[in-house]
Design an enzyme around this catalytic site. Sequence first.
Site, PDB file in Angstrom:
ATOM      1  N   GLY A  47      35.489  10.399  11.547  1.00 37.74           N
ATOM      2  CA  GLY A  47      34.082  10.294  11.175  1.00 37.74           C
ATOM      3  C   GLY A  47      33.239  10.427  12.420  1.00 37.74           C
ATOM      4  O   GLY A  47      33.735  10.249  13.543  1.00 37.74           O
ATOM      5  N   GLN A  96      26.079   9.485  17.849  1.00 39.86           N
ATOM      6  CA  GLN A  96      27.201   9.659  18.783  1.00 39.86           C
ATOM      7  C   GLN A  96      27.140  10.989  19.518  1.00 39.86           C
ATOM      8  O   GLN A  96      27.871  11.201  20.478  1.00 39.86           O
ATOM      9  CB  GLN A  96      28.534   9.572  18.030  1.00 39.86           C
ATOM     10  CG  GLN A  96      28.901   8.172  17.586  1.00 39.86           C
ATOM     11  CD  GLN A  96      30.256   8.168  16.911  1.00 39.86           C
ATOM     12  OE1 GLN A  96      30.356   8.459  15.732  1.00 39.86           O
ATOM     13  NE2 GLN A  96      31.303   7.854  17.660  1.00 39.86           N
ATOM     14  N   CYS A 149      37.091   4.158  18.159  1.00 38.15           N
ATOM     15  CA  CYS A 149      35.818   4.882  18.071  1.00 38.15           C
ATOM     16  C   CYS A 149      35.813   5.982  19.132  1.00 38.15           C
ATOM     17  O   CYS A 149      36.178   5.726  20.277  1.00 38.15           O
ATOM     18  CB  CYS A 149      34.671   3.907  18.315  1.00 38.15           C
ATOM     19  SG  CYS A 149      33.047   4.664  18.270  1.00 38.15           S
ATOM     20  N   LEU A 150      35.386   7.178  18.755  1.00 36.79           N
ATOM     21  CA  LEU A 150      35.345   8.287  19.724  1.00 36.79           C
ATOM     22  C   LEU A 150      34.439   7.949  20.912  1.00 36.79           C
ATOM     23  O   LEU A 150      34.661   8.449  22.012  1.00 36.79           O
ATOM     24  CB  LEU A 150      34.827   9.563  19.050  1.00 36.79           C
ATOM     25  CG  LEU A 150      35.739  10.228  18.013  1.00 36.79           C
ATOM     26  CD1 LEU A 150      35.036  11.440  17.418  1.00 36.79           C
ATOM     27  CD2 LEU A 150      37.082  10.617  18.612  1.00 36.79           C
ATOM     28  N   HIS A 199      31.889   2.094   9.155  1.00 34.59           N
ATOM     29  CA  HIS A 199      31.866   2.245  10.619  1.00 34.59           C
ATOM     30  C   HIS A 199      30.750   3.225  11.030  1.00 34.59           C
ATOM     31  O   HIS A 199      29.990   2.958  11.963  1.00 34.59           O
ATOM     32  CB  HIS A 199      33.253   2.736  11.068  1.00 34.59           C
ATOM     33  CG  HIS A 199      33.399   3.006  12.535  1.00 34.59           C
ATOM     34  ND1 HIS A 199      34.274   2.301  13.334  1.00 34.59           N
ATOM     35  CD2 HIS A 199      32.796   3.916  13.359  1.00 34.59           C
ATOM     36  CE1 HIS A 199      34.192   2.764  14.580  1.00 34.59           C
ATOM     37  NE2 HIS A 199      33.309   3.743  14.620  1.00 34.59           N
ATOM     38  N   GLU A 200      30.650   4.350  10.314  1.00 31.58           N
ATOM     39  CA  GLU A 200      29.656   5.368  10.683  1.00 31.58           C
ATOM     40  C   GLU A 200      28.229   4.926  10.342  1.00 31.58           C
ATOM     41  O   GLU A 200      27.295   5.192  11.102  1.00 31.58           O
ATOM     42  CB  GLU A 200      29.973   6.714  10.019  1.00 31.58           C
ATOM     43  CG  GLU A 200      31.354   7.292  10.344  1.00 31.58           C
ATOM     44  CD  GLU A 200      31.689   7.345  11.821  1.00 31.58           C
ATOM     45  OE1 GLU A 200      30.761   7.448  12.647  1.00 31.58           O
ATOM     46  OE2 GLU A 200      32.879   7.260  12.162  1.00 31.58           O
ATOM     47  N   HIS A 202      26.978   2.813  12.975  1.00 26.59           N
ATOM     48  CA  HIS A 202      26.494   3.584  14.134  1.00 26.59           C
ATOM     49  C   HIS A 202      25.022   3.948  13.962  1.00 26.59           C
ATOM     50  O   HIS A 202      24.250   3.904  14.919  1.00 26.59           O
ATOM     51  CB  HIS A 202      27.277   4.903  14.271  1.00 26.59           C
ATOM     52  CG  HIS A 202      28.498   4.805  15.126  1.00 26.59           C
ATOM     53  ND1 HIS A 202      28.460   4.415  16.433  1.00 26.59           N
ATOM     54  CD2 HIS A 202      29.807   5.092  14.863  1.00 26.59           C
ATOM     55  CE1 HIS A 202      29.697   4.444  16.942  1.00 26.59           C
ATOM     56  NE2 HIS A 202      30.531   4.861  16.004  1.00 26.59           N
TER      57      HIS A 202
END
Length: 178
Positions: A45, A50, A95-96, A137-138, A141
Site C-alpha cells: 500500500g 509518502q 512501512c516503506l 495503515h494507509e 498516513h
Amino acid sequence: MRLQLRYYGDPILRKRASDVREFDDALRELAEDMIATMRREAGVGLAATQVGIEKRVLVALQMENPEDSEAPEIVMVNPEVLDRSPDTWIYEEGCLSIPGIRGDVTRPEGIRVRYQDLHGKSHVIDVDGMFARVLQHEIDHLDGKLFIDYLSTGEKTLLKTRLKKIAEKYASQQAPPR
Ligand SMILES: [Zn+2]
C-alpha cells in the site's frame, strides 16, 4: 513521473492531507505513478503523503492474506473509515517510509470504508483481514499517523536510536519544511 519516497523524519509524513476535489487527468496520473512506486518498492500500500503529495489518495493491494502480492490494486480517493468491528487482531507491520523497522500493531479486524474512485463516484465497502489492515495503515498516513505511534512506550524507547538513524540517513533527500 517518477515519485520520490519520503522517509521517517520528513515533516510531510505528519501532515493531514487535503481532500481531493478535482477528478482530472492529473489525479489519474498520480494514481498510476503511485501504483508503479508501490510495485517498484514491493509495498502492499502507499499513501500520497509518502511521495510528498498532500492529497487524500491511497493505493493498496486487495490482499486476502500477507502472501497475496499478486492481488489486484485499488485506488481510493478521500477514503474514510465509517465503522470498525469490535474484534481486533495483532500483526507485525512495516512501512516503506520506515525501512527496516517492524512492530506489532493491534487493529480492528473489519472496517466499513467510504471512498471515491478516480471518476469521483462514491463507494462504500466492507473489508476484513489483511486488506482491512493495509487500508487502515494507509488512511492513517493521510492523517499524519504512523504505525509506530501504536507501539508501547517501551518499544518506542527501544526503537529510538534506529528511528533517529533513519531520519538522519534520509535528511538530505527530504524537502525543506514549508
Ligand atoms: Zn506506511
